[in-house]
Design a protein around this motif. Structure first.
Motif, mmCIF file in Angstrom:
data_model
loop_
_atom_site.group_PDB
_atom_site.id
_atom_site.type_symbol
_atom_site.label_atom_id
_atom_site.label_comp_id
_atom_site.label_asym_id
_atom_site.label_seq_id
_atom_site.Cartn_x
_atom_site.Cartn_y
_atom_site.Cartn_z
ATOM 1 N N THR A 207 35.658 60.793 29.683
ATOM 2 C CA THR A 207 35.949 60.830 31.125
ATOM 3 C C THR A 207 34.653 60.808 31.930
ATOM 4 O OG1 THR A 207 36.134 63.260 31.148
ATOM 5 C CG2 THR A 207 38.181 62.002 30.912
ATOM 6 N N ILE A 208 33.599 61.448 31.427
ATOM 7 C CA ILE A 208 32.310 61.412 32.130
ATOM 8 C C ILE A 208 31.769 59.985 32.156
ATOM 9 C CG2 ILE A 208 29.906 62.201 32.079
ATOM 10 C CD1 ILE A 208 31.019 64.880 30.916
ATOM 11 N N VAL A 209 31.867 59.277 31.031
ATOM 12 C CA VAL A 209 31.419 57.878 30.984
ATOM 13 C C VAL A 209 32.215 57.044 31.982
ATOM 14 C CG1 VAL A 209 31.390 55.768 29.561
ATOM 15 C CG2 VAL A 209 30.549 57.948 28.615
ATOM 16 N N GLU A 210 33.532 57.142 31.942
ATOM 17 C CA GLU A 210 34.382 56.331 32.815
ATOM 18 C C GLU A 210 34.126 56.619 34.289
ATOM 19 O OE1 GLU A 210 38.441 56.918 31.594
ATOM 20 O OE2 GLU A 210 38.027 56.161 29.576
ATOM 21 N N MET A 211 34.086 57.905 34.655
ATOM 22 C CA MET A 211 33.910 58.214 36.077
ATOM 23 C C MET A 211 32.512 57.815 36.556
ATOM 24 S SD MET A 211 33.641 62.386 36.443
ATOM 25 C CE MET A 211 35.296 62.609 35.883
ATOM 26 N N THR A 212 31.497 57.982 35.718
ATOM 27 C CA THR A 212 30.142 57.600 36.129
ATOM 28 C C THR A 212 30.045 56.093 36.303
ATOM 29 O OG1 THR A 212 29.264 59.546 34.964
ATOM 30 C CG2 THR A 212 27.689 57.834 35.584
ATOM 31 N N GLN A 213 30.638 55.336 35.416
ATOM 32 C CA GLN A 213 30.642 53.882 35.559
ATOM 33 C C GLN A 213 31.411 53.450 36.813
ATOM 34 O OE1 GLN A 213 32.040 52.898 31.564
ATOM 35 N NE2 GLN A 213 30.022 52.055 31.077
ATOM 36 N N GLU A 214 32.518 54.116 37.113
ATOM 37 C CA GLU A 214 33.271 53.801 38.337
ATOM 38 C C GLU A 214 32.451 54.117 39.584
ATOM 39 O OE1 GLU A 214 36.989 55.903 38.018
ATOM 40 O OE2 GLU A 214 37.628 54.702 36.304
ATOM 41 N N ILE A 215 31.723 55.208 39.571
ATOM 42 C CA ILE A 215 30.878 55.586 40.711
ATOM 43 C C ILE A 215 29.762 54.560 40.888
ATOM 44 C CG2 ILE A 215 29.182 57.305 41.498
ATOM 45 C CD1 ILE A 215 31.148 59.401 40.108
ATOM 46 N N TRP A 216 29.137 54.143 39.792
ATOM 47 C CA TRP A 216 28.084 53.131 39.872
ATOM 48 C C TRP A 216 28.642 51.829 40.453
ATOM 49 C CZ3 TRP A 216 25.461 57.106 38.663
ATOM 50 C CH2 TRP A 216 24.091 57.060 38.454
ATOM 51 N N SER A 217 29.853 51.481 40.042
ATOM 52 C CA SER A 217 30.479 50.271 40.560
ATOM 53 C C SER A 217 30.749 50.393 42.059
ATOM 54 C CB SER A 217 31.779 49.995 39.806
ATOM 55 O OG SER A 217 32.413 48.863 40.318
ATOM 56 N N ALA A 218 31.302 51.533 42.479
ATOM 57 C CA ALA A 218 31.678 51.721 43.886
ATOM 58 C C ALA A 218 30.465 51.888 44.802
ATOM 59 C CB ALA A 218 32.601 52.930 44.018
ATOM 60 N N LEU A 219 29.503 52.712 44.405
ATOM 61 C CA LEU A 219 28.373 53.016 45.295
ATOM 62 C C LEU A 219 27.216 52.037 45.168
ATOM 63 C CD1 LEU A 219 28.074 56.912 45.153
ATOM 64 C CD2 LEU A 219 29.154 55.494 46.897
ATOM 65 N N LEU A 220 27.061 51.445 43.983
ATOM 66 C CA LEU A 220 25.888 50.607 43.741
ATOM 67 C C LEU A 220 26.252 49.167 43.421
ATOM 68 C CD1 LEU A 220 23.875 53.162 41.580
ATOM 69 C CD2 LEU A 220 23.663 52.703 44.038
#
Length: 145
Positions: A9-22
């Motif tokens: 879940t940490i991997v998935e949420m961090t990748q989603e955040i990178w996609s959304a913010l960056l």
């Protein structure tokens, strides 16, 4: 630890955040080289207590700031770089807080020079390493009393 918070879940949420913010499309990859020169933390307190940390290289933090603030490298100041990593940990910590048992509160982000060393009363729960544009990014979750 809670059953809903896992390395996956940490991997998935961090990748989603990178996609959304960056606007990152698949460049944040699990596995990596280790800590970087900058880190930022947020505390989570309440029914669950701990600290979430994001550590990355200066290069990764500068790239994040360039994207977040739509600036060139020459325009960036140290404050913008610190603001970018602070905002990233704020969102990562907020997402982690959202899946933990509540009620909990999220503290304000604190940016540190160098890797974050968890205080003695905290226990390392998760350490997830990434590589982003050939630079290290690490998310750690420390649990406390």
């Amino acid at each position: 630890m809670t059953s809903t918070l896992t390395t996956e879940t940490i991997v998935e949420m961090t990748q989603e955040i990178w996609s959304a913010l960056l606007s990152d499309e698949g460049h944040l990859l699990p596995g990596g080289m280790g800590d970087g020169e900058l880190s930022a933390t947020v505390t989570i307190t309440g029914a669950w207590n701990g600290t979430t940390c994001l550590s990355c290289s200066e290069t990764a933090a500068r790239h994040a700031a360039r994207v977040m603030f739509d600036m060139t490298d020459e325009e960036l100041t140290a404050d913008e770089v610190r603001d970018a990593i602070g905002e990233l940990i704020n969102v990562v910590g907020g997402n982690i807080k959202g899946i933990l048992p509540g009620p909990t509160e999220l503290g304000l982000p604190v940016v540190h020079e160098g890797p974050f060393e968890g205080p003695g009363q905290l226990e390392l729960g998760y350490r997830v390493t990434f590589t982003w544009l050939d630079e290290p990014v690490v998310v750690t979750v420390w649990t406390g009393p």
